[in-house]
Design a protein around this motif. Structure first.
Motif, PDB file in Angstrom:
ATOM      1  N   PRO A 139       5.878  -3.828   3.473  1.00 26.72           N
ATOM      2  CA  PRO A 139       7.087  -4.040   4.271  1.00 26.72           C
ATOM      3  C   PRO A 139       7.803  -2.764   4.710  1.00 26.72           C
ATOM      4  N   PHE A 140       7.534  -1.643   4.028  1.00 27.44           N
ATOM      5  CA  PHE A 140       8.314  -0.423   4.246  1.00 27.44           C
ATOM      6  C   PHE A 140       7.799   0.310   5.490  1.00 27.44           C
TER       7      PHE A 140
ATOM      8  N   GLY B 106       5.076  -6.308   6.408  1.00 26.05           N
ATOM      9  CA  GLY B 106       5.679  -7.575   6.018  1.00 26.05           C
ATOM     10  C   GLY B 106       5.404  -7.896   4.575  1.00 26.05           C
TER      11      GLY B 106
ATOM     12  N   THR C 181      -2.665   7.145  -6.246  1.00 23.44           N
ATOM     13  CA  THR C 181      -1.638   6.841  -5.236  1.00 23.44           C
ATOM     14  C   THR C 181      -0.444   7.783  -5.437  1.00 23.44           C
TER      15      THR C 181
ATOM     16  N   ALA D 229       3.291  -9.650   1.636  1.00 24.27           N
ATOM     17  CA  ALA D 229       1.893 -10.010   1.353  1.00 24.27           C
ATOM     18  C   ALA D 229       1.730 -11.497   1.092  1.00 24.27           C
TER      19      ALA D 229
ATOM     20  N   PHE E 292       0.812  -1.237   0.000  1.00 18.50           N
ATOM     21  CA  PHE E 292       0.000   0.000   0.000  1.00 18.50           C
ATOM     22  C   PHE E 292       0.834   1.270   0.000  1.00 18.50           C
ATOM     23  N   GLY E 293       2.156   1.153   0.040  1.00 18.36           N
ATOM     24  CA  GLY E 293       3.002   2.354  -0.027  1.00 18.36           C
ATOM     25  C   GLY E 293       2.725   3.259   1.160  1.00 18.36           C
TER      26      GLY E 293
ATOM     27  N   PRO F  94       2.997  -2.298  -8.329  1.00 15.16           N
ATOM     28  CA  PRO F  94       4.041  -3.106  -7.686  1.00 15.16           C
ATOM     29  C   PRO F  94       5.420  -2.645  -8.154  1.00 15.16           C
TER      30      PRO F  94
ATOM     31  N   VAL G  77      -0.981  -4.715   3.442  1.00 13.53           N
ATOM     32  CA  VAL G  77       0.339  -5.270   3.758  1.00 13.53           C
ATOM     33  C   VAL G  77       1.407  -4.453   3.045  1.00 13.53           C
TER      34      VAL G  77
HETATM   35  C1  LIG Z   1       6.171   1.133  -6.358  1.00  7.70           C
HETATM   36  S1  LIG Z   1       5.583   1.024  -4.744  1.00  7.70           S
HETATM   37  C2  LIG Z   1       3.883   1.474  -4.899  1.00  7.70           C
HETATM   38  C3  LIG Z   1       3.256   1.812  -3.586  1.00  7.70           C
HETATM   39  C4  LIG Z   1       1.766   2.174  -3.664  1.00  7.70           C
HETATM   40  N1  LIG Z   1       0.960   1.042  -4.067  1.00  7.70           N
HETATM   41  C5  LIG Z   1       1.552   3.335  -4.593  1.00  7.70           C
HETATM   42  O1  LIG Z   1       0.973   3.117  -5.673  1.00  7.70           O
HETATM   43  O2  LIG Z   1       1.944   4.464  -4.241  1.00  7.70           O
HETATM   44  C6  LIG Z   1       5.484  -0.741  -4.472  1.00  7.70           C
HETATM   45  C7  LIG Z   1       5.263  -1.101  -3.026  1.00  7.70           C
HETATM   46  O3  LIG Z   1       5.151  -2.516  -2.869  1.00  7.70           O
HETATM   47  C8  LIG Z   1       5.778  -2.874  -1.652  1.00  7.70           C
HETATM   48  N2  LIG Z   1       6.105  -4.306  -1.704  1.00  7.70           N
HETATM   49  C9  LIG Z   1       7.135  -4.887  -2.360  1.00  7.70           C
HETATM   50  N3  LIG Z   1       7.118  -6.218  -2.162  1.00  7.70           N
HETATM   51  C10 LIG Z   1       6.049  -6.481  -1.369  1.00  7.70           C
HETATM   52  C11 LIG Z   1       5.512  -7.681  -0.805  1.00  7.70           C
HETATM   53  N4  LIG Z   1       6.078  -8.853  -1.017  1.00  7.70           N
HETATM   54  N5  LIG Z   1       4.414  -7.573  -0.032  1.00  7.70           N
HETATM   55  C12 LIG Z   1       3.835  -6.381   0.195  1.00  7.70           C
HETATM   56  N6  LIG Z   1       4.294  -5.221  -0.328  1.00  7.70           N
HETATM   57  C13 LIG Z   1       5.393  -5.271  -1.090  1.00  7.70           C
HETATM   58  C14 LIG Z   1       6.991  -1.958  -1.587  1.00  7.70           C
HETATM   59  O4  LIG Z   1       7.523  -1.816  -0.292  1.00  7.70           O
HETATM   60  C15 LIG Z   1       6.414  -0.661  -2.125  1.00  7.70           C
HETATM   61  O5  LIG Z   1       5.898   0.166  -1.119  1.00  7.70           O
END
Ligand SMILES: C[S@@+](CC[C@H](N)C(=O)[O-])C[C@H]1O[C@@H](n2cnc3c(N)ncnc32)[C@H](O)[C@@H]1O
Length: 241
Positions: A95-96, A120, A217, A122, A72-73, A142, A93
């Motif tokens: 991780p950041f 964590g 987003t 997803a 969800f960023g 993603p 979910v």
């Molecule tokens: C490019 S960002 C986009 C964030 C948000 N969805 C947005 O559109 O602003 C991708 C996000 O996916 C998260 N992410 C990467 N691998 C993940 C996983 N295995 N489970 C959950 N989130 C994950 C990253 O930490 C990052 O915040």
């Protein structure tokens, strides 16, 4: 966006131990953020073990539907949906750490009670959820992992799609957005190879427009500023056989 389906043929590395994300912490949290992590997160954290039995029981009251946002960023979309639909229970979910901290600020500001969040991976939540337990899954922008050697880190692979299909109720959707042509092609190629999720495109153009109630987003804003064009894809869960 033009969809590059040539990218779809390459087999990614598979298996639950694929490391998908890079750093999981950014700038040091401010005192207020540290405080929210300590006071709010324990109460709304996803208890993964409890998901296995009755995911709706993680929410107070009886939610009319359950949805999951993966990665969800900063939580803009998740918080906006939860505000719009107090009758729905939302799992998120991410991780950041700094993203989770931002989500908590939005939850506090809007007094939201219908979000449960996990810092964590997803895939851990997907693995714990019972079959046909969710009404929607969002995967919005993603991590693109654009270089050829990095593509194995993309979250979308055959196992991921199979897990999403397993946890979705029949007729319900995976909603996916990306600004990377190659990632759209990569995903559509994998969707075409399985038979439980079906791309719902009705016209040649409908993936160019977001679905109703779309909430922009942070990552999408950046993509638009940098001149990239998003694509919005809805994949519906079909009955097997
Ligand atoms: C490019 S960002 C986009 C964030 C948000 N969805 C947005 O559109 O602003 C991708 C996000 O996916 C998260 N992410 C990467 N691998 C993940 C996983 N295995 N489970 C959950 N989130 C994950 C990253 O930490 C990052 O915040």
């Amino acid at each position: 966006m033009t969809i590059d389906s040539k990218s779809g043929g390459e087999a990614p590395e598979t298996g639950p131990r694929r490391q998908l994300y890079g750093r999981s912490k950014g700038k040091a949290l401010r005192a207020a953020q540290v405080g929210r992590m300590a006071t709010m997160l324990p109460a709304l954290a996803i208890d993964v073990a409890a998901l296995k039995d009755e995911p709706a029981a993680l929410f107070s009251g009886q939610p009319e539907a359950l949805m999951l946002e993966i990665g969800f960023g900063g939580g803009e979309h998740l918080a906006a949906m939860a505000k719009l639909h107090p009758e729905i229970g939302y799992f998120g979910v991410e991780p950041f750490l700094n993203g989770v901290a931002k989500l908590l600020a939005a939850i506090e500001q809007d007094g939201l009670t219908n979000i449960r969040a996990l810092r964590g991976d997803a895939r851990e939540v997907l693995a714990a959820l019972p079959d046909a337990s969710l009404d929607r899954v969002y995967l919005l922008y993603p991590d693109p992992w654009p270089k050829r050697r990095q593509r194995k880190r993309r979250i979308v692979d055959d196992d991921f799609l199979a897990e999403v299909a397993r946890v979705l109720k029949q007729g319900c959707e995976l909603r996916f957005a990306t600004d990377i042509d190659d990632y759209a092609g990569w995903t559509l190629a994998r969707i075409a190879q399985q038979d439980t999720l079906v791309w719902c495109a009705e016209t040649a153009d409908d993936w160019r427009q977001p679905w109703p109630e779309w909430h922009r987003t942070r990552y999408e804003e950046k993509a638009l500023r940098e001149g990239r064009v998003p694509g919005y894809f809805r994949f519906r869960r079909h009955a097997l056989g």
